[in-house]
Design a protein around this motif. Structure first.
Motif, PDB file in Angstrom:
ATOM      1  N   ALA A 191      15.833  -9.625   9.948  1.00 11.87           N
ATOM      2  CA  ALA A 191      16.794 -10.524   9.302  1.00 11.87           C
ATOM      3  C   ALA A 191      18.224 -10.023   9.401  1.00 11.87           C
ATOM      4  CB  ALA A 191      16.418 -10.724   7.838  1.00 11.87           C
ATOM      5  N   ILE A 192      18.408  -8.709   9.549  1.00  5.44           N
ATOM      6  CA  ILE A 192      19.772  -8.170   9.635  1.00  5.44           C
ATOM      7  C   ILE A 192      20.105  -7.678  11.045  1.00  5.44           C
ATOM      8  CG2 ILE A 192      19.778  -7.534   7.200  1.00  5.44           C
ATOM      9  CD1 ILE A 192      19.350  -4.623   8.011  1.00  5.44           C
ATOM     10  N   GLY A 193      19.184  -7.860  11.991  1.00  2.38           N
ATOM     11  CA  GLY A 193      19.442  -7.435  13.362  1.00  2.38           C
ATOM     12  C   GLY A 193      19.619  -5.944  13.498  1.00  2.38           C
ATOM     13  N   TYR A 194      18.872  -5.158  12.739  1.00  2.00           N
ATOM     14  CA  TYR A 194      19.036  -3.705  12.754  1.00  2.00           C
ATOM     15  C   TYR A 194      18.539  -3.103  14.059  1.00  2.00           C
ATOM     16  CZ  TYR A 194      18.528   1.206  11.502  1.00  2.00           C
ATOM     17  OH  TYR A 194      18.618   2.572  11.482  1.00  2.00           O
ATOM     18  N   GLN A 195      19.352  -2.224  14.625  1.00  2.00           N
ATOM     19  CA  GLN A 195      18.982  -1.467  15.817  1.00  2.00           C
ATOM     20  C   GLN A 195      19.385  -0.010  15.614  1.00  2.00           C
ATOM     21  OE1 GLN A 195      17.389  -2.710  18.433  1.00  2.00           O
ATOM     22  NE2 GLN A 195      17.555  -4.905  17.997  1.00  2.00           N
ATOM     23  N   ASN A 196      18.490   0.911  15.921  1.00  2.00           N
ATOM     24  CA  ASN A 196      18.785   2.328  15.765  1.00  2.00           C
ATOM     25  C   ASN A 196      19.069   2.953  17.134  1.00  2.00           C
ATOM     26  OD1 ASN A 196      16.930   5.326  14.933  1.00  2.00           O
ATOM     27  ND2 ASN A 196      19.108   4.925  14.711  1.00  2.00           N
ATOM     28  N   TYR A 197      20.293   2.725  17.631  1.00  2.00           N
ATOM     29  CA  TYR A 197      20.701   3.296  18.912  1.00  2.00           C
ATOM     30  C   TYR A 197      21.390   4.642  18.747  1.00  2.00           C
ATOM     31  CZ  TYR A 197      19.906  -1.358  20.954  1.00  2.00           C
ATOM     32  OH  TYR A 197      19.361  -2.551  21.372  1.00  2.00           O
ATOM     33  N   GLY A 198      21.606   5.055  17.504  1.00  2.00           N
ATOM     34  CA  GLY A 198      22.324   6.294  17.260  1.00  2.00           C
ATOM     35  C   GLY A 198      23.825   6.076  17.208  1.00  2.00           C
ATOM     36  N   GLY A 199      24.501   7.019  16.600  1.00  2.00           N
ATOM     37  CA  GLY A 199      25.960   6.969  16.504  1.00  2.00           C
ATOM     38  C   GLY A 199      26.567   8.177  17.181  1.00  2.00           C
ATOM     39  N   GLY A 212      22.721   3.540  12.919  1.00  2.00           N
ATOM     40  CA  GLY A 212      22.308   2.292  13.554  1.00  2.00           C
ATOM     41  C   GLY A 212      23.386   1.237  13.455  1.00  2.00           C
ATOM     42  N   GLN A 213      23.018   0.035  13.845  1.00  2.00           N
ATOM     43  CA  GLN A 213      23.937  -1.095  13.786  1.00  2.00           C
ATOM     44  C   GLN A 213      23.179  -2.327  13.329  1.00  2.00           C
ATOM     45  OE1 GLN A 213      24.431  -2.907  18.064  1.00  2.00           O
ATOM     46  NE2 GLN A 213      24.702  -0.698  18.266  1.00  2.00           N
ATOM     47  N   ILE A 214      23.916  -3.258  12.721  1.00  2.00           N
ATOM     48  CA  ILE A 214      23.316  -4.497  12.263  1.00  2.00           C
ATOM     49  C   ILE A 214      24.137  -5.677  12.758  1.00  2.00           C
ATOM     50  CG2 ILE A 214      22.453  -3.365  10.167  1.00  2.00           C
ATOM     51  CD1 ILE A 214      24.593  -5.069   8.660  1.00  2.00           C
ATOM     52  N   ASP A 215      23.574  -6.864  12.626  1.00  2.00           N
ATOM     53  CA  ASP A 215      24.291  -8.103  12.876  1.00  2.00           C
ATOM     54  C   ASP A 215      24.828  -8.580  11.529  1.00  2.00           C
ATOM     55  OD1 ASP A 215      24.812 -10.974  13.041  1.00  2.00           O
ATOM     56  OD2 ASP A 215      23.861 -10.892  15.017  1.00  2.00           O
ATOM     57  N   THR A 216      26.129  -8.413  11.313  1.00  2.00           N
ATOM     58  CA  THR A 216      26.746  -8.723  10.022  1.00  2.00           C
ATOM     59  C   THR A 216      26.528 -10.172   9.610  1.00  2.00           C
ATOM     60  OG1 THR A 216      28.425  -6.994  10.232  1.00  2.00           O
ATOM     61  CG2 THR A 216      28.955  -8.862   8.818  1.00  2.00           C
ATOM     62  N   GLY A 217      26.631 -11.096  10.558  1.00  2.00           N
ATOM     63  CA  GLY A 217      26.441 -12.505  10.235  1.00  2.00           C
ATOM     64  C   GLY A 217      25.028 -12.795   9.752  1.00  2.00           C
ATOM     65  N   LYS A 218      24.039 -12.225  10.443  1.00  2.00           N
ATOM     66  CA  LYS A 218      22.652 -12.410  10.018  1.00  2.00           C
ATOM     67  C   LYS A 218      22.422 -11.817   8.635  1.00  2.00           C
ATOM     68  CE  LYS A 218      20.394 -12.518  14.573  1.00  2.00           C
ATOM     69  NZ  LYS A 218      19.434 -11.828  15.471  1.00  2.00           N
ATOM     70  N   MET A 219      22.998 -10.638   8.395  1.00  2.00           N
ATOM     71  CA  MET A 219      22.824  -9.996   7.093  1.00  2.00           C
ATOM     72  C   MET A 219      23.373 -10.870   5.973  1.00  2.00           C
ATOM     73  SD  MET A 219      24.745  -6.671   5.511  1.00  2.00           S
ATOM     74  CE  MET A 219      26.265  -7.645   5.525  1.00  2.00           C
ATOM     75  N   MET A 220      24.583 -11.384   6.144  1.00  2.00           N
ATOM     76  CA  MET A 220      25.212 -12.139   5.072  1.00  2.00           C
ATOM     77  C   MET A 220      24.532 -13.489   4.854  1.00  2.00           C
ATOM     78  SD  MET A 220      27.335 -10.288   3.532  1.00  2.00           S
ATOM     79  CE  MET A 220      28.059 -11.589   2.530  1.00  2.00           C
ATOM     80  N   THR A 221      24.147 -14.163   5.931  1.00  2.00           N
ATOM     81  CA  THR A 221      23.449 -15.439   5.737  1.00  2.00           C
ATOM     82  C   THR A 221      22.095 -15.214   5.068  1.00  2.00           C
ATOM     83  OG1 THR A 221      22.610 -15.336   8.022  1.00  2.00           O
ATOM     84  CG2 THR A 221      24.587 -16.655   7.628  1.00  2.00           C
ATOM     85  N   SER A 222      21.444 -14.112   5.398  1.00  2.00           N
ATOM     86  CA  SER A 222      20.161 -13.787   4.762  1.00  2.00           C
ATOM     87  C   SER A 222      20.341 -13.495   3.278  1.00  2.00           C
ATOM     88  CB  SER A 222      19.504 -12.595   5.454  1.00  2.00           C
ATOM     89  OG  SER A 222      19.171 -12.890   6.790  1.00  2.00           O
ATOM     90  N   LEU A 223      21.397 -12.769   2.916  1.00  2.00           N
ATOM     91  CA  LEU A 223      21.670 -12.483   1.515  1.00  2.00           C
ATOM     92  C   LEU A 223      21.981 -13.759   0.737  1.00  2.00           C
ATOM     93  CD1 LEU A 223      23.847  -9.219   1.453  1.00  2.00           C
ATOM     94  CD2 LEU A 223      21.633  -9.568   0.347  1.00  2.00           C
ATOM     95  N   VAL A 224      22.796 -14.622   1.328  1.00  2.00           N
ATOM     96  CA  VAL A 224      23.131 -15.890   0.669  1.00  2.00           C
ATOM     97  C   VAL A 224      21.874 -16.728   0.461  1.00  2.00           C
ATOM     98  CG1 VAL A 224      24.322 -18.098   0.971  1.00  2.00           C
ATOM     99  CG2 VAL A 224      25.531 -15.969   1.453  1.00  2.00           C
ATOM    100  N   GLN A 225      21.045 -16.829   1.496  1.00  2.00           N
ATOM    101  CA  GLN A 225      19.812 -17.613   1.386  1.00  2.00           C
ATOM    102  C   GLN A 225      18.887 -17.056   0.314  1.00  2.00           C
ATOM    103  OE1 GLN A 225      18.287 -17.575   5.385  1.00  2.00           O
ATOM    104  NE2 GLN A 225      19.883 -18.949   6.163  1.00  2.00           N
ATOM    105  N   LEU A 226      18.768 -15.723   0.249  1.00  2.00           N
ATOM    106  CA  LEU A 226      17.911 -15.104  -0.752  1.00  2.00           C
ATOM    107  C   LEU A 226      18.427 -15.398  -2.158  1.00  2.00           C
ATOM    108  CD1 LEU A 226      15.518 -13.291  -1.454  1.00  2.00           C
ATOM    109  CD2 LEU A 226      17.016 -11.310  -1.155  1.00  2.00           C
ATOM    110  N   ALA A 227      19.731 -15.285  -2.344  1.00  2.00           N
ATOM    111  CA  ALA A 227      20.319 -15.571  -3.657  1.00  2.00           C
ATOM    112  C   ALA A 227      20.064 -17.017  -4.075  1.00  2.00           C
ATOM    113  CB  ALA A 227      21.815 -15.269  -3.638  1.00  2.00           C
ATOM    114  N   GLN A 228      20.264 -17.943  -3.147  1.00  2.00           N
ATOM    115  CA  GLN A 228      20.057 -19.352  -3.465  1.00  2.00           C
ATOM    116  C   GLN A 228      18.587 -19.658  -3.738  1.00  2.00           C
ATOM    117  OE1 GLN A 228      22.011 -21.008   0.006  1.00  2.00           O
ATOM    118  NE2 GLN A 228      23.910 -21.388  -1.135  1.00  2.00           N
ATOM    119  N   GLN A 229      17.691 -19.017  -3.006  1.00  2.00           N
ATOM    120  CA  GLN A 229      16.255 -19.200  -3.252  1.00  2.00           C
ATOM    121  C   GLN A 229      15.869 -18.762  -4.653  1.00  2.00           C
ATOM    122  OE1 GLN A 229      14.303 -16.978  -0.165  1.00  2.00           O
ATOM    123  NE2 GLN A 229      14.960 -18.367   1.474  1.00  2.00           N
ATOM    124  N   LYS A 230      16.599 -17.801  -5.197  1.00  2.00           N
ATOM    125  CA  LYS A 230      16.308 -17.293  -6.531  1.00  2.00           C
ATOM    126  C   LYS A 230      17.012 -18.088  -7.620  1.00  2.00           C
ATOM    127  CE  LYS A 230      15.224 -12.590  -5.026  1.00  2.00           C
ATOM    128  NZ  LYS A 230      13.834 -12.632  -5.518  1.00  2.00           N
TER     129      LYS A 230
END
Length: 371
Positions: free
Chosen positions: A104-112, A170-188
Motif C-alpha cells: 500500500a505504501i510502495g515500500y522498497q528496501n534498496y538501501g541508502g 528504504g523508500q516509499i511511494d508518498t502518494g500511495k502512502m497518503m491516499t492509503s492513510l486517508v482511505q483508512l481514516a475515512q473507513q473508520k
C-alpha cells in the motif's frame, strides 16, 4: 459560511476531537484516537485541497539519518539523545509499514547511500574514521552494524571512492502512502474537511472554540498537527523550512536504485518510475528558505540541475519534467514537540524533515496525550 441545519449537525456539532492538519501526523493521530474511543466524533481540518506542508511533497525516504548527519547531531545532542532519535525513526517506519502494509505504501528496501563530493574529502575521511564508533553507538537499535562502505556501482561522478551505505534504509511511494492513510481514516468514520484554514482557537476550560476562515464551532479537544505551519497558531520553538524538489522525465534504462544523500543530508535523490527525484539546497540560503510560502528559486534549482549534470547523471541525457516545494518544521533541537499547550489543546510538531520516519509514532503519541 452560511451553513444549513444538516451541515451543522452532520459536520460541526458534538465534536469530541478536532485535528488541524491532514498530513501523516494528523491522520495517524485520528486513527489512534478512533481505536481508543470508537464512539468519538473525530474531525480533521485541512487548509489545502490536498494535505499541505510536507506530507505529500516529500521525497519518500524511509531513512534514519546518514552517517554525516549522525555525526553532526552528536555535536549538539548527547549520545543517548541521538540513539533515541534514531530508534524513534526506526520504530516509526515499522509502525507505518505495519499499519498500511508494504504494498500500500510502495515500500522498497534498496538501501541508502551517502556520497561525498571530491571537495568534501575531509568530511569523507572523518566519516570513515568514525564508522566503527557510530555502528557501536547504534547497535542497540539495529542489533548489527548498520553503516558500511560500498563501491561506486552507479558510476556517479566527482565523488570520493566509496559510498557509506545504510543497509536498512528504504523508500516509499508518498502518494500511495497518503491516499492509503486517508482511505483508512475515512473507513473508520473519521471526517476530513479540506480547504478550511484555522485562524485561531480559544480554550475556555470546558471546550475549545475554533475559528476558521469562514465558520466557528466548538470541540471538546483540539490537536494541532501542522508541523511547518505551527508558528501560525502556536508559540513553540519551531520554524518553517522550505524544501525544493525537482524530477526528471523518464530515463530509458535508468540503473540507479536506492536513496542517496549528499552534504550532510542537505541534498538527497532517489529513483522513482525510471526518473530521478532530487531535492534540497536550503543550505545555500537558509534565511530565504525559512518560509511558509511555497515556491522555487533559481539559486536552488540551478544547483540541483548542476548536481544532476555533473554528479548523478554524467554524460547522460535527461530533461527536467517539473519542480515543487514542501514546508518542513525544524528547530535547534531535532526532538519533536509533543505536548499539551492547555487543558484541552495539544500539539505534535517539529518533525525536522523526518516525517515519513516518525510521523506515525508522533501521531500516536499526540493522541495518547488525552487518555
Amino acid at each position: 459560511m452560511n451553513l444549513s441545519y444538516w451541515e451543522r449537525t452532520s459536520w460541526f456539532s458534538n465534536i469530541d476531537f478536532t485535528i488541524i492538519g491532514s498530513g501523516i501526523v494528523g491522520l495517524n493521530c485520528a486513527i489512534e484516537l478512533k481505536a481508543k474511543h470508537p464512539k468519538a466524533r473525530i474531525l480533521i481540518l485541512e487548509k489545502g485541497k490536498l494535505p499541505q506542508g510536507a506530507s505529500t511533497k516529500n521525497a519518500g525516504f524511509a531513512c534514519f539519518g546518514s552517517i554525516s548527519e549522525i555525526l553532526s547531531d552528536l555535536k549538539i545532542h548527547s549520545e543517548q539523545e541521538v540513539i533515541d532519535l534514531v530508534k524513534e525513526r526506526y520504530d516509526g517506519i515499522h509502525t507505518l509499514r505495519h499499519l498500511l502494509g508494504d504494498t500500500a505504501i510502495g515500500y522498497q528496501n534498496y538501501g541508502g547511500h551517502e556520497l561525498f563530493l571530491n571537495k568534501d574529502l575531509e568530511l569523507y575521511e572523518r566519516c570513515l574514521k568514525e564508522l566503527k564508533s557510530v555502528n557501536e553507538l547504534l547497535h542497540s537499535v539495529f542489533k548489527e552494524d548498520v553503516f558500511k562502505t560500498t563501491s561506486n556501482t552507479f558510476n556517479f561522478n566527482r565523488i570520493n571512492t566509496n559510498y557509506i551505505s545504510q543497509i536498512f534504509e528504504g523508500q516509499i511511494d508518498t502518494g500511495k502512502m497518503m491516499t492509503s492513510l486517508v482511505q483508512l481514516a475515512q473507513q473508520k468514520g473519521i471526517t476530513i474537511v479540506n480547504s478550511t484554514e484555522v485562524h485561531s482557537f480559544k480554550d475556555s476550560g470546558a471546550e475549545v472554540m475554533v475559528k476558521t476562515d469562514d465558520l466557528e464551532f466548538t470541540t471538546k479537544k483540539l490537536l494541532i498537527a501542522t508541523n511547518g505551519f505551527a508558528a501560525q497558531l502556536l508559540s513553540e520553538n519551531v520554524k518553517p523550512a522550505r524544501a525544493q524538489v525537482l524530477i526528471t522525465k523518464p530515463i530509458k534504462d535508468l540503473h540507479v536504485k536506492g536513496t542517496f544523500h549528499l552534504e550532510e543530508g542537505y541534498y538527497y535523490f532517489r529513483n522513482i518510475d525510471n526518473r530521478i527525484l532530487l531535492g534540497g539546497g536550503r543550505n545555500l540560503d537558509f534565511k530565504t528558505e525559512e518560509t511558509a510560502e511555497f515556491g522555487t528559486t533559481s539559486l536552488v534549482e540551478n544547483r540541483l540541475k548542476e548536481l544532476l549534470r555533473t554528479v548523478i547523471l554524467p554524460e547522460q541525457h535527461f530533461e527536467i519534467d517539473y519542480s515543487w516545494s514542501g514546508i518542513m518544521g525544524v528547530g535547534q533541537q531535532k526532538k519533536p514537540i509533543v505536548k499539551q499547550v492547555s487543558g484541552n489543546v495539544a500539539c505534535g510538531v517539529r518533525l525536522g524533515g523526518m516525517g515519513i520516519a516518525i510521523g506515525s509514532t508522533i501521531g500516536k503519541k499526540l493522541a495518547n496525550l488525552f487518555d
